[in-house]
Design a protein around this motif. Structure first.
Motif: not given
Length: 163
Positions: A109-133
């Motif tokens: 993904r091209l983020l504000l600080t440049g190109l990064h390889a990221v993986a979405d993270i989610y809550c294991e309990s309710c499965h809501t997407t929280l952010g990324w790693k």
């Protein structure tokens, strides 16, 4: 509350057994069926009122962050690296480590600080997407982010020991 549920459940079981022993006509079959249905519904209600269990619990004497949707523990305040990050939905915090979080597949993904390889993270309990790693940073100045986690403020609350 669970003690009350147990009492009601035992009474329902008693009446179902009583009806099965005493009545054998078609009307009694309907009564037994109704009691069995009621028993199934009640068992489901008892299952839903049990406390949630999480994979990991953080120490209760430290300040921590939890999922705003299900209250699962996410991170200790001691693991907070920075409060000056931007998520897709607003402000976000950068953490060194998190718990009770699952990780999706990595993508570039091209983020504000440049190109990064990221993986979405989610809550294991309710499965809501929280952010990324951050899996990989392609710019030398951004390498410190690798292996760190972004959690958006809109998905977490401060728990335990905050003034």
């Amino acid at each position: 509350m669970l003690r009350l549920h147990a009492v009601v459940l035992s009474r329902l079981l008693f009446w179902r057994q009583y009806c099965e022993q005493r009545f054998v006509s078609k009307k009694s079959f309907i009564l037994r069926y109704d009691l069995t249905l009621l028993l199934c519904v009640f068992k489901d209600m008892v299952k839903q009122t049990k406390a949630k269990t999480f994979q990991a619990y953080l120490d209760s004497c430290h300040r921590r962050y939890s999922c705003v949707h299900c209250r699962a523990h996410l991170a200790n305040h001691d693991d907070l690296i920075s409060k000056s990050f931007q998520g897709s939905q607003g402000r976000a915090y950068l953490f060194n480590s998190v718990v009770n979080v699952g990780c999706g597949p990595a993508e570039e993904r091209l983020l504000l600080t440049g190109l990064h390889a990221v993986a979405d993270i989610y809550c294991e309990s309710c499965h809501t997407t929280l952010g990324w790693k951050y899996e990989q940073a392609f710019e030398l100045s951004q390498k410190y982010k690798e292996g760190k986690f972004i959690i958006e403020l809109s998905h977490m609350i401060k728990d335990n020991g905050w003034n």
